[in-house]
Structures are given as C-alpha cells and as structure tokens.
Scaffold this active site. Structure first.
Site, short mmCIF file in Angstrom:
data_model
loop_
_atom_site.label_atom_id
_atom_site.label_comp_id
_atom_site.label_asym_id
_atom_site.label_seq_id
_atom_site.Cartn_x
_atom_site.Cartn_y
_atom_site.Cartn_z
N THR A 1 66.64 -29.11 -17.80
CA THR A 1 67.61 -29.38 -19.09
C THR A 1 67.86 -30.56 -18.59
O THR A 1 67.85 -31.85 -19.95
CB THR A 1 69.07 -28.78 -18.29
OG1 THR A 1 68.85 -27.54 -17.75
CG2 THR A 1 70.30 -29.13 -19.66
N GLU B 1 77.84 -27.88 -14.98
CA GLU B 1 76.87 -28.84 -15.66
C GLU B 1 76.05 -30.03 -14.76
O GLU B 1 74.95 -30.64 -15.29
CB GLU B 1 77.31 -28.84 -17.23
CG GLU B 1 78.07 -27.56 -17.82
CD GLU B 1 75.99 -26.86 -17.97
OE1 GLU B 1 76.09 -26.64 -17.42
OE2 GLU B 1 76.47 -26.15 -19.14
N1 HSE Z 1 74.09 -29.39 -25.97
C1 HSE Z 1 73.60 -29.28 -24.73
C2 HSE Z 1 72.16 -30.15 -24.80
C3 HSE Z 1 72.89 -27.50 -24.31
O1 HSE Z 1 71.81 -29.51 -25.96
O2 HSE Z 1 71.73 -29.98 -23.77
C4 HSE Z 1 72.25 -27.25 -22.68
O3 HSE Z 1 72.01 -25.43 -22.54
#
Ligand code: HSE
Length: 352
Positions: A222, A168
């Site tokens: 992200t 991640e």
């Molecule tokens: N909790 C994380 C975020 C999940 O909101 O960035 C990413 O899928």
C-alpha cells in the site's frame, strides 16, 4: 512489550507522522480520561471488507461490503500479546505482534491507557491482504474496538476511528481514515474533514450490488501505491462535482450517476497505472458501460470494484474475470452487496 516502532523493519513509518498521530491519540485519551477496568473476558469482532476511493473519492469515500469479512477474537491472557492467524490468507499475515497492524494498535492502546494485561488474539483472515479491500483496516479497527470493549474505555466514534487509522500507518505510512471509517460504521462513508475528524455515514441504496475482481498476484504494498500518487493535489471543481454525483448515485441507487462519475480514470488511478496494472482498469471501465456498472480501482488496488444492479452483477463478473484470465492474471471474482453493518461484537462475560 517490545517497541513496535523499532521492530517494523521494511515498514518504515515517517517518524513525524507517527509522532503526530500518537500525540493526537494521547491528547484525546487525556480528555476522555477513561478508568480502564476489565469488563469482559473475551470479545469476538466481525469486521467487513471495505472498498475505498471508488473513483473520484480518493481518501474520502469508502463502502463496507457484505463479503468477505474477518473475525478476530481477543481474550485476556498472560502478560504479553500473542497472535494466531487462520483462514485462507493466514500465511500473508505476520504473527509477530509488532509486525501486524492489530498488534501495532494493541501495543499503543495498552500503553496509552496504562493497561498491563496480556492478550491472546485469534484472527480468521478472509480479506486478502494487499488486495485493496481494507484488510489492514479490518484488523486495526477490530483490535481498537475489542480493546475498547474489553476494558470499558467507551471511546467515541472518531477516537476509535483514529486508533484504527494508527494501524493504517503501519501498512501505508499515512493515517488515512476512509477504510477504517467504513469498517467501523458500515454503509457508505464520506470523510468530510480530517482535522478534526468528521465522517458522515449514509445507507447505500439496497438495490446496489458490488462485483470485485481480486487479482491473485503477489501481495502489493500500500505504501508503494500511495507513493505513486505523489504529493496531494487539491480536487478540481470538476472532480468535486463527480464525487458529489457518485455519492448521490450510491445513496439513491442511480447507477447512471455512478457510471458517469467513474467513467474516466481519475488522476490518482492514472498515476497508479504506471505500476503496470491499471491499464486493465480502463478496459474494465469500458466493459462496465456495457453492463450498466460504474467501475473503479478498489482502494490502493489491485482489486477492481464495479457497482451495478442485481441483473448485471453475475454476467459482469464473468466477463471481467475472463478479461483478467485472458491476460494471464489469476483472479477471484466476488459478487456481493454493500453492507449497512459495520463492526459487530460478541462478548464473553468475565465469569463466562
Ligand atoms: N485511500 C487509500 C489509498 C485507500 O488509496 O491509498 C487504501 O486502501
């Protein structure tokens, strides 16, 4: 293998955060002190999509979904790691090992455990990358589990989840564990403590259905979505109460509790709204109240998830899909159910 850190141009990881995560993983490896040995020739892993946050549970809630899911096959081969990606989203995933999360996890695991065997990796990518459905978590977690099985490392659940969280970091810059925990354990997970890690898994109520609206827009980063959140603010008591209420609703099938908990935009959802997309979430929340559904951003978005019952799932999906299309946003609607299953392995013995 090349240095994965140096070759992740465009995905610059905070060196301090990465060093901290790698130190933690190396220390855990010393404690476990596994004697890696080749146990299987090949491992096939099926890994579910996951929806994180679910409104008030930023970085602490995630739900495994029955559809879509990825499959990843890892086979011992040669002395380097190579990838072949197939499936509907193949073109969105880099085949260069150092640029994709599974390769990133593989290179660090092999180095940490002193394994010099090469791997041939085939991924069938059905979870849209950058869609907020745990696509990177699925790849990272599947790779961690595959290496654990292939080389008989016997890592404990939390160590495996921490390896998934390393992946991640490549996509979001932060080792958040919500998606990887749900991908690995299945069901509904609550991250109750980050250091040391504690995750509690619950069976979501079998009456629940999930509707996902997945915008087919340009892939979202992200990292940018996390940066939009800004510095972490501690949860207020009111938010904690909403989160508790939602957890109760998911476990007991009380959609009214989920609706109440997700009725308003959370401050995280509102901050991400500034990206010019999340105003649609407000409209979907309003629609959700007419269709007995709790509606929230799915992970870092842009997908939106609605939790409801069987009776409302299809009509709600039709209405939300139409709303997106009327706004000129192409999207895909998925009607699915929470999955009680996490990662599944199929192994091929050495002489297989
Ligand atoms: N909790 C994380 C975020 C999940 O909101 O960035 C990413 O899928």
């Amino acid at each position: 293998m090349n240095n994965p850190i140096a070759s992740t141009a465009g995905n610059i990881i905070q060196p301090h955060g990465l060093a901290k995560q790698l130190t933690k993983l190396a220390e855990a490896a010393v404690v476990v002190n596994p004697k890696p040995r080749i146990k299987y020739r090949s491992v096939k892993v099926i890994c579910p999509a996951t929806s994180a946050n679910l409104g008030p549970g930023f970085d602490i809630f995630a739900l495994a979904l029955s559809e879509p899911y990825d499959t990843i096959q890892v086979t011992l081969a040669g002395d380097s790691v190579s990838f072949r990606i197939t499936g509907p989203y193949a073109s969105d995933v880099p085949e260069i090992p150092e640029d994709n999360v599974a390769g990133f996890v593989a290179s660090h695991m092999l180095a940490t455990f002193g394994i010099d065997t090469g791997l041939k990796v085939k991924i069938r990518k059905r979870i849209r990358p950058g869609g907020g459905m745990g696509s990177s978590a699925a790849s990272a977690m599947a790779m961690a589990c595959a290496i654990d099985r292939l080389f008989d490392l016997r890592l404990c659940d939390t160590d495996l989840i921490e390896w998934g969280a390393l992946g991640e970091m490549l996509s979001g810059g932060v080792p958040h564990v919500d998606n990887v925990s749900a991908a690995y354990l299945g069901g509904f997970v609550v991250v109750t403590r980050r250091e040391p890690l504690s995750v509690i898994r619950y069976d979501p109520h079998p009456s629940l259905y999930a509707v996902l609206i997945v915008p087919e827009i340009e892939k979202k980063n992200t990292r940018a979505a996390r940066e939009a959140v800004g510095p972490r603010i501690a949860m207020t008591k009111a938010e904690a109460m909403l989160a508790l209420q939602e957890a109760c609703g998911i476990i007991t099938g009380r959609v009214d509790a989920i609706m109440e908990a997700t009725r308003d935009l959370t401050h995280i959802e509102a901050k991400r709204e500034s990206e010019g997309f999340y105003h649609l979430l407000t409209e979907c929340k309003a629609i959700g109240s007419d269709f007995h559904a709790g509606v929230a951003g799915s992970g870092a978005g842009p997908s939106i998830i609605a939790l409801t019952t069987r009776r409302f799932a299809r009509p709600l999906s039709t209405v939300m899909e139409k709303l997106f299309k009327d706004r000129g946003i192409p999207c895909r609607a998925i009607v699915t159910r929470p999955s009680v299953k996490g990662i599944k392995h199929l192994v091929t013995p050495i002489r297989g």
